[in-house]
Scaffold this motif. Structure first.
Motif, mmCIF file in Angstrom:
data_model
loop_
_atom_site.group_PDB
_atom_site.id
_atom_site.type_symbol
_atom_site.label_atom_id
_atom_site.label_comp_id
_atom_site.label_asym_id
_atom_site.label_seq_id
_atom_site.Cartn_x
_atom_site.Cartn_y
_atom_site.Cartn_z
ATOM 1 N N ASP A 1 1.416 6.050 -4.899
ATOM 2 C CA ASP A 1 1.584 5.420 -3.582
ATOM 3 C C ASP A 1 2.759 4.447 -3.583
ATOM 4 O O ASP A 1 3.545 4.395 -2.626
ATOM 5 C CB ASP A 1 0.306 4.689 -3.161
ATOM 6 C CG ASP A 1 -0.845 5.632 -2.875
ATOM 7 O OD1 ASP A 1 -0.597 6.852 -2.710
ATOM 8 O OD2 ASP A 1 -2.001 5.154 -2.822
ATOM 9 N N GLU B 1 6.106 4.621 -1.333
ATOM 10 C CA GLU B 1 6.515 3.458 -0.539
ATOM 11 C C GLU B 1 7.950 3.062 -0.866
ATOM 12 O O GLU B 1 8.746 2.759 0.020
ATOM 13 C CB GLU B 1 5.564 2.294 -0.809
ATOM 14 C CG GLU B 1 5.873 1.061 0.007
ATOM 15 C CD GLU B 1 4.890 -0.074 -0.266
ATOM 16 O OE1 GLU B 1 5.277 -1.223 -0.022
ATOM 17 O OE2 GLU B 1 3.758 0.192 -0.711
ATOM 18 N N ASN C 1 0.924 -6.065 7.023
ATOM 19 C CA ASN C 1 0.984 -4.847 6.216
ATOM 20 C C ASN C 1 -0.390 -4.193 6.183
ATOM 21 O O ASN C 1 -1.199 -4.480 5.328
ATOM 22 C CB ASN C 1 1.483 -5.164 4.808
ATOM 23 C CG ASN C 1 1.781 -3.912 4.027
ATOM 24 O OD1 ASN C 1 1.650 -2.805 4.537
ATOM 25 N ND2 ASN C 1 2.174 -4.074 2.791
ATOM 26 N N SER D 1 -1.205 -1.050 5.566
ATOM 27 C CA SER D 1 -1.460 -0.063 4.520
ATOM 28 C C SER D 1 -1.895 -0.701 3.207
ATOM 29 O O SER D 1 -2.388 -0.018 2.331
ATOM 30 C CB SER D 1 -0.233 0.811 4.303
ATOM 31 O OG SER D 1 0.838 0.036 3.812
ATOM 32 N N SER D 2 -1.730 -2.022 3.042
ATOM 33 C CA SER D 2 -2.158 -2.638 1.788
ATOM 34 C C SER D 2 -3.675 -2.849 1.750
ATOM 35 O O SER D 2 -4.231 -3.119 0.720
ATOM 36 C CB SER D 2 -1.453 -3.976 1.588
ATOM 37 O OG SER D 2 -1.885 -4.886 2.582
ATOM 38 N N SER E 1 1.256 6.706 5.458
ATOM 39 C CA SER E 1 2.600 6.790 4.873
ATOM 40 C C SER E 1 3.221 8.162 5.122
ATOM 41 O O SER E 1 4.427 8.257 5.351
ATOM 42 C CB SER E 1 2.568 6.477 3.376
ATOM 43 O OG SER E 1 1.845 7.477 2.681
#
Length: 167
Positions: free
Chosen positions: A39, A43, A113, A115-116, A127
């Motif tokens: 991941d 990123e 953020n 996606s964290s 993503s």
């Protein structure tokens, strides 16, 4: 542990025999670590792509600023208030598009953020969608640039035709 991660968008599959069961805590921890590394690599690729797009955008903004500055100097010297259309001139809707892009960039940078936090959304799907959006945006930008060039050529050719018909 033998593990290799490359800087390109290809990923390496690593198979490491574990001393314990496949369903042990050690195996789960290793799987989650590998997944996280993958991941992070995706990123990083998306961020580099974004930086490339932003650099192209920065150069585009600088070009339009220089042309705007030059046009203002010419207009202020002429002082006539008469607007002469040139083939390379920006379309009237350009400021609206620029404001929309600026707003989008501002909202992206001010967004937390998401996606964290895996509880809030599926980071892989998010993503992937962002990556597809980036690629499609690049394609659309290129097509828009080609359309603009063709429109400028068309305007220039029409002016030449008018000049030839006038003679």
């Amino acid at each position: 542990m033998a593990c290799r991660f490359s800087a390109s968008s290809s990923y390496t599959v690593v198979i490491i025999p574990l001393r314990t069961s496949l369903y042990s805590q050690e195996a789960l921890r290793f799987y989650l670590w590998i997944k996280r590394m993958k991941d992070l690599e995706k990123e990083k690729d998306a961020l580099w792509s974004g930086l490339e797009i932003l650099e192209k955008g920065r150069l585009w903004y600088l070009q339009w600023l220089a042309e705007n500055r030059a046009l203002r100097c010419v207009e202020s010297r002429n002082g006539s208030g008469i607007h002469h259309k040139r083939p390379a001139e920006a379309p009237p809707c350009l400021p609206t598009h620029i404001q929309r892009v600026n707003g989008s960039l501002g909202s992206i940078m001010s967004e937390p953020n998401v996606s964290s936090n895996p509880c809030l959304s599926d980071p892989l799907a998010d993503s992937d969608l962002r990556w597809q959006n980036t690629v499609l945006t690049q394609k659309v930008s290129e097509k828009n640039r080609q359309i603009s060039v063709l429109e400028m050529k068309k305007e220039f050719l029409l002016e030449e035709l008018e000049d030839l018909q006038a003679c």
